[in-house]
Design an enzyme around this catalytic site. Sequence first.
Site, PDB file in Angstrom:
ATOM      1  N   THR A 114       0.797  -1.147  -0.071  1.00  0.00           N
ATOM      2  CA  THR A 114       0.155  -0.122  -0.043  1.00  0.00           C
ATOM      3  C   THR A 114       0.768   1.355   0.059  1.00  0.00           C
ATOM      4  O   THR A 114       2.224   1.342   0.192  1.00  0.00           O
ATOM      5  CB  THR A 114      -0.744   0.014   1.269  1.00  0.00           C
ATOM      6  OG1 THR A 114      -0.279  -0.257   2.444  1.00  0.00           O
ATOM      7  CG2 THR A 114      -1.909  -0.946   1.127  1.00  0.00           C
ATOM      8  N   ASP A 115       0.270   2.276  -0.085  1.00  0.00           N
ATOM      9  CA  ASP A 115       0.905   3.769  -0.206  1.00  0.00           C
ATOM     10  C   ASP A 115       0.829   4.479   1.224  1.00  0.00           C
ATOM     11  O   ASP A 115       1.018   5.572   0.954  1.00  0.00           O
ATOM     12  CB  ASP A 115       0.207   4.444  -1.196  1.00  0.00           C
ATOM     13  CG  ASP A 115      -0.180   3.944  -2.439  1.00  0.00           C
ATOM     14  OD1 ASP A 115       1.110   3.680  -3.127  1.00  0.00           O
ATOM     15  OD2 ASP A 115      -1.081   3.935  -3.074  1.00  0.00           O
ATOM     16  N   SER A 125       1.315   8.646   4.896  1.00  0.00           N
ATOM     17  CA  SER A 125       0.743   8.489   3.792  1.00  0.00           C
ATOM     18  C   SER A 125       1.661   9.103   2.705  1.00  0.00           C
ATOM     19  O   SER A 125       2.073   9.966   2.887  1.00  0.00           O
ATOM     20  CB  SER A 125      -0.465   9.432   3.810  1.00  0.00           C
ATOM     21  OG  SER A 125      -1.044   9.563   2.476  1.00  0.00           O
ATOM     22  N   ARG A 126       2.071   8.216   1.757  1.00  0.00           N
ATOM     23  CA  ARG A 126       3.027   8.375   0.762  1.00  0.00           C
ATOM     24  C   ARG A 126       2.963   9.185  -0.312  1.00  0.00           C
ATOM     25  O   ARG A 126       3.841   9.850  -0.793  1.00  0.00           O
ATOM     26  CB  ARG A 126       3.675   6.834   0.597  1.00  0.00           C
ATOM     27  CG  ARG A 126       4.432   6.384   1.773  1.00  0.00           C
ATOM     28  CD  ARG A 126       5.566   5.076   1.236  1.00  0.00           C
ATOM     29  NE  ARG A 126       5.639   4.522   2.248  1.00  0.00           N
ATOM     30  CZ  ARG A 126       5.041   3.427   2.632  1.00  0.00           C
ATOM     31  NH1 ARG A 126       4.075   2.834   1.863  1.00  0.00           N
ATOM     32  NH2 ARG A 126       5.163   2.751   3.797  1.00  0.00           N
ATOM     33  N   VAL A 127       1.851   9.146  -0.723  1.00  0.00           N
ATOM     34  CA  VAL A 127       1.326  10.051  -2.052  1.00  0.00           C
ATOM     35  C   VAL A 127       0.342  11.220  -1.817  1.00  0.00           C
ATOM     36  O   VAL A 127       0.034  12.210  -2.472  1.00  0.00           O
ATOM     37  CB  VAL A 127       1.024   9.203  -3.167  1.00  0.00           C
ATOM     38  CG1 VAL A 127       1.987   8.404  -3.617  1.00  0.00           C
ATOM     39  CG2 VAL A 127      -0.097   8.373  -2.821  1.00  0.00           C
TER      40      VAL A 127
END
Length: 577
Positions: free
Chosen positions: A416-417, A442-444
């Site tokens: 997951t991102d 939360s990466r994006v």
Amino acid sequence: MSDSERLKALLYSAEPPTPEQRRRFERFIELHYKERCYFVWIRDMNTVDGFRLEVGSDVYDWSSRGILKQLTDKLRSVRPAEGQEVIPLLKQAVDEFEPQPYPEEIGTVITVGDGVAAVRGINRASYGEILIFEGGVRGMVQNISKGELGCVLFDGDDSVSAGSRVHRTGRAAGVPVGESFIGRVTDALGVPIDGKGEILPSGYLPVESPAPSIAARQPVNKPLKTGLLCIDSMFPIGRGQRELIIGDRQTGKTAIAVDTILNQKDSGVICIYVAIGQKASSVRRLVGTLEEHGAMDYTIVMLASASDSAPMQYIAPYAGCAMAEYFMNQGKDVLIIYDDLSKHAVAYRSLSLVLGRSPGREAYPGDVFYLHSRLLERSAHLSAAHGGGSMTALPIVETLAGNVSAYIPTNIISITDGQIFLDSALFRSGQRPAVNVGLSVSRVGGDAMTPCLKAAAGSLRLELAQYREMKVFTQFSNYLDDEMQKNLRFGETLMGILKQEQYRPYEEWKQVFILTAAIEGLLEGFVGDRFGDKLDRLCRKFGESRPDIVERIESGAKLSERDAADIAEFARAAGNV
Ligand code: ATP
Ligand code: MG
């Protein structure tokens, strides 16, 4: 060549064939199979008006029933194009219909048990194909080995026994899809279970389909607002992102998903909630909550409950994903929730063990990573050329005693991102939603955050990190100077604003207002009460007195210095009363 080695052809009919008919059948077999056969006629009173010919595992049906089936299949396959009338197409299909001698492959069940059947005699079935067993039971091919198929059964194995006949359908497992599913509750294969009558689908999509390619995607750049301050301000989610919700049991995982669904009201996002391995009664309650808040108007619930078979639980998320793809491919935005994937992995494990696959770590089969990666990869933000639709996924995973390094959690974290980690200690202490700010990421989503909220949330994570550190430090000291006490109180206020009651999503202006005022240190007197009513009242008052600022924030503009100062001024005045 002895009779047992020769190709065996069985001819079924009520009356024996005439010598001429017999010669014609032999010629037909020679032509199709290029070898001479060993021919047997069997009296069958069910085939009164025609013949049924079985050659090896192929069956040719020249009875009126078989011809009718061919005609039905042909009429079912008629698909009018956009705006085309269906009646003339049907007429044409009937006019052109000519019964064809095409083989239907038929196999036999060797063993059956635990929802799995071993089938012999079908040589051309593919992985994932649906087979129909005697009594109408549906199964899906899951194992292909030489001369034998492993098939999982969807409808229980009561009416299937060793020796039962099995038909190929030539179709991969699929689900009916369409707008008419919105507002409904279905099982894992799209059959309605809410007692509101039949659903007329607009199409049929395979449950397994390849993920969109790189070229078909575009970066995540639009926010999907959850309405939860602690998520939107620090771990923003963008449309097309996959954000894991992870935590022990009873830490508010489902609550976050439900609040996110409620917050999609009027946002145009279609929500799909896939319940896997949960009690039907808790899903019933959840549907009640959604109905109460008017959220079923844009939501589909798919349920494979704990009492459903492992194959149904296994297929549910893929079926939900196919449903989501239908809307995404039309350029719409979809939110899909898989609640939860730990139970999905467990269902897959039991299915694999019964199929005889070798167990690996924690007894899961070797391909359990692929199980979830191929599901979550199907979430995407499609490029404008592909309609610009999106599928945002919120998979949920349950941990045991907060152990995020167990097999399934680590797998899904890596796919997951980002993840929202829920902490049971925080939950018990009343900090709800119990988001652990240190472990969540939360990466994006940051790219998708509105500038206004980004500016307002500015140093929040940092302040909270400092607060956590200081809290640990002060546990060992009994003397705190004024400065330290002030900082602690400030940290507690920040934690206080992150507490949020269930079913009370905040609009963006409310989030910006709270953050701006809290970081200025002006909300100390407004947090700490049980339901957050004081803060709520303050926000309402602000909304009423400064609708112009509210409007500017909601329009997506950057918060001007003037407006920020006005917010601070308002909070200060309210605090001094
Ligand atoms: P399970 O592991 O059983 O699926 P879960 O992690 O999904 O549990 P929930 O069912 O969402 O947890 O929540 C557990 C309980 O906590 C529920 O009774 C819910 O009402 C309550 N709860 C969750 N979030 C909040 C909140 N923000 N404020 C108050 N109560 C909450
Ligand atoms: Mg839950």
